[in-house]
Design an enzyme around this catalytic site. Structure first.
Site, mmCIF file in Angstrom:
data_model
loop_
_atom_site.group_PDB
_atom_site.id
_atom_site.type_symbol
_atom_site.label_atom_id
_atom_site.label_comp_id
_atom_site.label_asym_id
_atom_site.label_seq_id
_atom_site.Cartn_x
_atom_site.Cartn_y
_atom_site.Cartn_z
ATOM 1 N N PHE A 127 0.835 -1.195 0.000
ATOM 2 C CA PHE A 127 0.000 0.000 0.000
ATOM 3 C C PHE A 127 0.866 1.239 0.000
ATOM 4 O O PHE A 127 2.020 1.212 0.422
ATOM 5 C CB PHE A 127 -0.981 -0.002 1.179
ATOM 6 C CG PHE A 127 -0.432 0.522 2.469
ATOM 7 C CD1 PHE A 127 -0.868 1.725 2.986
ATOM 8 C CD2 PHE A 127 0.521 -0.196 3.183
ATOM 9 C CE1 PHE A 127 -0.359 2.202 4.189
ATOM 10 C CE2 PHE A 127 1.019 0.277 4.383
ATOM 11 C CZ PHE A 127 0.578 1.485 4.886
ATOM 12 N N SER A 136 4.452 13.122 6.745
ATOM 13 C CA SER A 136 3.253 12.730 7.470
ATOM 14 C C SER A 136 2.025 13.555 7.077
ATOM 15 O O SER A 136 0.922 13.276 7.539
ATOM 16 C CB SER A 136 3.491 12.882 8.978
ATOM 17 O OG SER A 136 4.575 12.069 9.389
ATOM 18 N N ARG A 284 31.045 -13.350 28.313
ATOM 19 C CA ARG A 284 32.189 -12.442 28.286
ATOM 20 C C ARG A 284 32.715 -12.200 29.705
ATOM 21 O O ARG A 284 31.937 -11.887 30.616
ATOM 22 C CB ARG A 284 31.753 -11.112 27.663
ATOM 23 C CG ARG A 284 32.785 -10.019 27.711
ATOM 24 C CD ARG A 284 33.957 -10.321 26.796
ATOM 25 N NE ARG A 284 34.780 -9.128 26.603
ATOM 26 C CZ ARG A 284 35.967 -9.151 26.026
ATOM 27 N NH1 ARG A 284 36.471 -10.302 25.586
ATOM 28 N NH2 ARG A 284 36.652 -8.037 25.867
ATOM 29 N N GLN A 295 27.523 -5.132 38.646
ATOM 30 C CA GLN A 295 26.260 -4.468 38.939
ATOM 31 C C GLN A 295 25.806 -3.562 37.793
ATOM 32 O O GLN A 295 24.604 -3.485 37.487
ATOM 33 C CB GLN A 295 26.389 -3.656 40.227
ATOM 34 C CG GLN A 295 25.057 -3.105 40.744
ATOM 35 C CD GLN A 295 25.242 -2.328 42.031
ATOM 36 O OE1 GLN A 295 25.888 -1.280 42.026
ATOM 37 N NE2 GLN A 295 24.691 -2.835 43.129
ATOM 38 N N ILE A 353 26.598 -3.522 25.756
ATOM 39 C CA ILE A 353 27.038 -4.715 26.474
ATOM 40 C C ILE A 353 28.061 -5.489 25.649
ATOM 41 O O ILE A 353 29.030 -6.044 26.182
ATOM 42 C CB ILE A 353 25.827 -5.600 26.833
ATOM 43 C CG1 ILE A 353 25.014 -4.948 27.965
ATOM 44 C CG2 ILE A 353 26.275 -7.009 27.251
ATOM 45 C CD1 ILE A 353 23.698 -5.641 28.262
ATOM 46 N N GLY A 356 33.167 -3.483 21.917
ATOM 47 C CA GLY A 356 33.704 -3.343 20.562
ATOM 48 C C GLY A 356 33.160 -4.377 19.599
ATOM 49 O O GLY A 356 33.025 -4.111 18.395
ATOM 50 N N GLU A 379 5.091 4.017 9.774
ATOM 51 C CA GLU A 379 3.688 4.210 10.167
ATOM 52 C C GLU A 379 3.499 5.440 11.058
ATOM 53 O O GLU A 379 2.642 5.471 11.934
ATOM 54 C CB GLU A 379 3.128 2.963 10.888
ATOM 55 C CG GLU A 379 3.391 1.642 10.191
ATOM 56 C CD GLU A 379 2.708 1.517 8.840
ATOM 57 O OE1 GLU A 379 2.177 2.525 8.342
ATOM 58 O OE2 GLU A 379 2.700 0.419 8.274
ATOM 59 N N THR A 381 5.889 9.030 12.632
ATOM 60 C CA THR A 381 6.960 9.314 13.576
ATOM 61 C C THR A 381 6.430 9.412 15.004
ATOM 62 O O THR A 381 5.221 9.470 15.238
ATOM 63 C CB THR A 381 7.637 10.645 13.219
ATOM 64 O OG1 THR A 381 6.656 11.694 13.344
ATOM 65 C CG2 THR A 381 8.180 10.628 11.796
ATOM 66 N N GLU A 383 6.552 11.978 16.800
ATOM 67 C CA GLU A 383 5.834 13.249 16.920
ATOM 68 C C GLU A 383 4.394 13.119 16.450
ATOM 69 O O GLU A 383 3.469 13.672 17.070
ATOM 70 C CB GLU A 383 6.573 14.335 16.118
ATOM 71 C CG GLU A 383 7.904 14.770 16.707
ATOM 72 C CD GLU A 383 9.006 13.720 16.562
ATOM 73 O OE1 GLU A 383 9.959 13.761 17.356
ATOM 74 O OE2 GLU A 383 8.912 12.864 15.648
#
Length: 401
Positions: A127, A136, A284, A295, A353, A356, A379, A381, A383
């Site tokens: 569509f 928009s 890791r 933590q 997490i 690199g 669909e 933004t 805003e």
């Protein structure tokens, strides 16, 4: 089964469908998604598998050969598919928006002609509302249909057409001033036309051209194109619903389904990012122990999981609201807004997490990092969603002075 993003009150049939889709995603999508995405290759084998599962007919009524399932079932399936590869969920999204619009607004002849073949996956839907000079602001559409005898002649250029090349049926929104006096509000002089075409690129029928794919940062594999109408002739029976001037309302009804879909995609991508982050954090090691025991990382995981759970709950609520027959633009806007923003944040935390290694194309999180931004604009933004939410809240909580 993971604890996050569970949905209470599902029927045995819904649970069986979701289990089947999840198995398909784990076995057929996740192992190949990153390689196909890097090549920007259309996932034909995956699409054939979805067709075999009957997913192209998931929401199409049984009388037309579909499964007759709810928007909730569809959204939960989309969530699972996006968890594997968001582009695949995009392939079925526009198909279902068109099928939904036909089911809700099409003439009986249009339903009989299109829906059985759409349910079988033999016709794929797309569509189109947007144009190169507007985002928009749908009221600024310039593409136009002019009545010429028993036909309409369409001219104009459309933009950001998902499945533009691979689809064979496109629902297109254009201006149609015929029958609408000068001064009529723009949204009351728009019409949705159903355009049948050959899959592929170039001139796909006389007067209709689909240029090549738009090269994108992410959301690869699925083809995103322009659509150019230059003297395209269509018979009057290709006006959705048979009456001009109703296109804006038809499209907005379909977009509500699309916003639930985008929310579901955000949930799926966020879930996958959490899975990758929590898995990597336990493998890791730094300073003599897995980073999951630090933590700072536990705080990130806690925030990510909470966002996954909250977005899923809002998406489910929006889908159930639409299924109940009630207006759901408020709930769909909230779900789309929250899920897309949380998806971006969860993906970024998973990326952090990974350190690199998250920047390396060898790791799946690199792909998700490029895919998540599309959900911020697809669909509507953030805003636009906030405008919809704000207006609806003022309707619901009108001050009684």
């Amino acid at each position: 089964m993971a604890r996050l993003a569970q949905t209470a009150g599902l029927t045995d049939v819904q649970q069986e469908i979701l289990s089947t889709v999840r198995d398909f995603v784990d076995k057929e999508i996740i192992p190949v998604a990153t390689e196909l995405e890097h090549r920007d290759e259309y996932p034909q084998a995956i699409v054939d598998g979805l067709k075999e599962l009957g997913l192209f007919g998931l929401m199409i009524p049984e009388e037309y050969g579909g499964l007759g399932e709810s928007l909730l079932t569809y959204a939960l399936c989309v969530e699972e598919i996006a968890r594997g590869w968001m582009s695949v969920s995009g392939i079925i999204n526009t198909h279902f928006i068109v099928a939904y619009m036909l089911k809700q607004h099409g003439t009986q002849e249009q339903k009989d002609h299109f829906l059985p073949r759409m349910a079988a996956g033999d016709i794929r839907g797309a569509f189109s509302m947007s144009e190169p000079a507007l985002g928009s602001d749908v009221s600024a559409i310039t593409s136009k249909a002019v009545k010429d005898g028993d036909e309409y002649v369409l001219n104009g250029q459309k933009m950001w057409l998902t499945n533009g090349g691979t689809s064979s049926l496109v629902a297109v929104l254009v201006r149609s001033d015929e029958g609408h006096p000068e001064g009529t509000a723009p949204h009351k002089s728009m019409t949705t036309f159903l355009i049948e075409k050959e899959p592929g690129f170039g001139e796909v029928r006389p007067g209709l051209t689909i240029p090549g794919k738009i090269d994108k940062m992410g959301y690869k594999g699925v083809d995103t194109t322009e659509l150019i109408m230059d003297g395209l002739r269509l018979p009057a029976d290709r006006v959705l619903g048979g009456v001009t001037g109703r296109g804006f309302y038809q499209m907005m009804d379909g977009v509500e389904v699309g916003r639930v879909n985008v929310a579901a995609r955000g949930c799926g991508v966020a879930q996958r990012a959490f899975e990758l982050g929590v898995g990597y954090a336990q493998q890791r090691q730094t300073f003599g122990k897995p980073i999951a025991q630090h933590q700072a990382i536990q705080f990130k995981l806690a925030e990510m999981a909470t966002k996954v759970e909250a977005a899923h709950a809002m998406m489910v609520n929006a889908a159930r609201k639409k299924d109940s027959g009630e207006r759901n633009d408020l709930e769909a806007g909230m779900a789309k807004y929250l899920a897309s923003e949380y998806c971006k944040e969860v993906v970024e935390d998973a990326f952090r997490i990974h350190g690199g290694y998250g920047f390396s194309k060898e790791y799946e999180i690199e792909r998700l990092y490029r895919e998540a931004p599309m959900l911020l604009i697809g669909e509507g933004t953030a805003e636009i969603q906030k405008m919809i939410i704000g207006r609806r809240l003022l309707e619901e909580y009108r001050f009684q002075g």
